[in-house]
Design an enzyme around this catalytic site. Structure first.
Site, PDB file in Angstrom:
ATOM      1  CD1 TRP A 101      46.546  31.989  15.108  1.00 28.04           C
ATOM      2  CD2 TRP A 101      47.351  31.952  17.198  1.00 28.04           C
ATOM      3  NE1 TRP A 101      45.760  32.799  15.889  1.00 28.04           N
ATOM      4  CE2 TRP A 101      46.226  32.792  17.171  1.00 28.04           C
ATOM      5  CE3 TRP A 101      48.033  31.777  18.405  1.00 28.04           C
ATOM      6  CZ2 TRP A 101      45.756  33.462  18.300  1.00 28.04           C
ATOM      7  CZ3 TRP A 101      47.570  32.448  19.540  1.00 28.04           C
ATOM      8  CH2 TRP A 101      46.450  33.267  19.477  1.00 28.04           C
ATOM      9  CG  ASP A 140      46.831  25.560  16.431  1.00 27.40           C
ATOM     10  OD1 ASP A 140      45.667  25.294  16.781  1.00 27.40           O
ATOM     11  OD2 ASP A 140      47.343  26.690  16.574  1.00 27.40           O
ATOM     12  CE  LYS A 180      40.105  31.031  18.130  1.00 27.53           C
ATOM     13  NZ  LYS A 180      41.514  30.785  18.423  1.00 27.53           N
TER      14      LYS A 180
HETATM   15  C1  LIG Z   1      42.734  31.046  18.895  1.00 24.50           C
HETATM   16  C2  LIG Z   1      43.898  30.286  18.398  1.00 24.50           C
HETATM   17  C3  LIG Z   1      44.935  29.876  19.241  1.00 24.50           C
HETATM   18  C4  LIG Z   1      45.003  30.256  20.694  1.00 24.50           C
HETATM   19  O1  LIG Z   1      44.158  29.541  21.455  1.00 24.50           O
HETATM   20  P1  LIG Z   1      44.103  29.755  23.043  1.00 24.50           P
HETATM   21  O2  LIG Z   1      42.958  28.866  23.407  1.00 24.50           O
HETATM   22  O3  LIG Z   1      43.817  31.197  23.287  1.00 24.50           O
HETATM   23  O4  LIG Z   1      45.400  29.333  23.614  1.00 24.50           O
HETATM   24  C5  LIG Z   1      45.941  29.107  18.703  1.00 24.50           C
HETATM   25  N1  LIG Z   1      45.945  28.765  17.399  1.00 24.50           N
HETATM   26  C6  LIG Z   1      44.989  29.173  16.550  1.00 24.50           C
HETATM   27  C7  LIG Z   1      45.042  28.768  15.120  1.00 24.50           C
HETATM   28  C8  LIG Z   1      43.934  29.944  17.023  1.00 24.50           C
HETATM   29  O5  LIG Z   1      42.965  30.338  16.168  1.00 24.50           O
END
Ligand SMILES: *Cc1c(COP(=O)(O)O)cnc(C)c1O
Length: 362
Positions: free
Chosen positions: A103, A174, A198
């Protein structure tokens, strides 16, 4: 089928049952309006209340100070990978990124479209098995911001505390896979973002918390929808938002508040993770690749002695009502994702299955 099983999915992930029950009713009729939540205009009174409550509850839950805007956007965290540098990173400036896996890599790649990226630290050489320490981190001369991924969903690593950026740089995070799983000191950040799917809602809505003083005109000309300012000025209602996503997210915030808030979520997450890691540390059939000081409380990674046994493990676990345990397609092995709404009993059930499986295949 009315029976629910243990869902270890990495996202979209398990949601609190009371929230699902309430949503079932509100799908038919929201607040005695005679109209279901999916069918209300985003400009109407009923939805106005939904979004105002979601924001107020989020602020109360996370103690978000004045001087920060909350934006409910679409496009996932993946859109924030480019929206953030598009708004804040001039062509001739540098942003520092901490690389803890796939990521972070994606975030860096997108920032490269707008400015320069400096990798201040990376755990790539060690297979992303740890979170880089401050001693391993080397900042560039004058970065605009420092970006990190608080929990690496794929490799199962998690920052214990946020990194301290060099003077003059602000912190961007993020937090897609651990936001609202523990207390967060928002005042330390310029921007924090995460998809809801999540820990705090369904897919389709991305929460962005941004410090107001950053909401100056962006550093370059941008289309209207790409400017944070647009969404801040319009209360996330410039265009049609994910109304259902915001509704469910808001109900999850109410649930989190009622369950005791973020300190309680942190306590529960640690307890759930401990059940799995304690077992992993006490046996020698499975291996857990992540360095103990960097272990995630959200995604617990482990493997059997072979890829073939891993496959069998995932298939047999699913038959026992333990679903979603396959590791990310790039990593293999197994991954147990145990976000806010995942119950402790599910972790205990997994350990009991792991013991049986090891006894039969060891
Ligand atoms: C799931 C995830 C993403 C991607 O998210 P999307 O909503 O599919 O764009 C980005 N960063 C992390 C750390 C994630 O767990």
């Amino acid at each position: 089928m009315t029976k629910r099983i243990y869902n270890f999915s990495p996202g979209p992930a398990v949601l609190p049952e009371p929230v699902l029950r309430e949503a079932q009713e509100d799908l038919w009729d929201l607040a005695e309006s005679g109209i279901g939540v999916l069918e209300h205009s985003h400009r109407g009174k009923a939805f106005e209340r939904v979004i105002a409550e979601a924001e107020a509850d989020c602020r109360a839950l996370a103690g978000i100070p004045d001087g920060y805007e909350l934006l409910f956007l679409q496009g996932g965290a993946s859109t924030q990978f480019f929206m953030l540098p598009a708004n804040f990173l001039p062509d001739d400036r540098v942003a520092d990124y901490l690389d803890t896996g796939a990521w972070s890599q994606k975030a860096m790649q997108e920032a490269g479209y707008y400015g320069s990226v400096h990798v201040a630290a990376s755990s790539k050489a060690g297979g992303y098995r740890h979170i880089p320490a401050p001693e391993e981190t080397h900042w560039s001369e004058r970065p605009v911001y420092v970006h990190f991924t608080s929990n690496n969903t794929i490799f199962g690593t998690q920052f214990r505390t946020e990194p301290t950026p060099p003077p003059g740089a602000w912190l961007a995070c993020d937090a897609s896979s651990d936001l609202f799983s523990r207390p967060i000191d928002v005042a330390k950040y310029g921007v924090v973002y995460g998809g809801a799917q999540k820990n705090f809602g369904p897919a389709g809505v991305t929460l962005v918390v941004v410090r107001e003083d950053l909401l100056q005109p962006p550093v370059r000309e941008l289309p209207t929808m790409l400017r944070y300012r647009t969404h801040a000025e319009q209360g996330s209602l410039y265009n049609t938002p994910s109304t259902f996503g915001i509704y469910v997210m808001g109900r999850v915030f109410k649930w989190l508040l009622a369950e005791g808030g973020l300190a309680e979520m942190e306590r529960r997450s640690a307890a759930k993770a401990r059940v799995l890691y304690d077992y992993l540390d006490a046996q020698d059939f499975y291996t857990a690749p992540v360095r103990p000081d960097s272990r995630s409380h959200m995604n617990v990674i482990f493997r059997t002695p072979s890829a073939e046994l891993d496959k069998r493990f995932v298939a047999e676990a699913a038959k026992q009502g333990l679903d979603g345990l396959a590791g990310h397609r790039s990593a293999g092995g197994m991954r147990a994702s145990i976000y806010n709404a995942f119950p402790l009993a599910g972790c205990e059930a997994l350990v009991s299955f792991m013991k049986d499986f090891a006894a039969k295949n060891g």
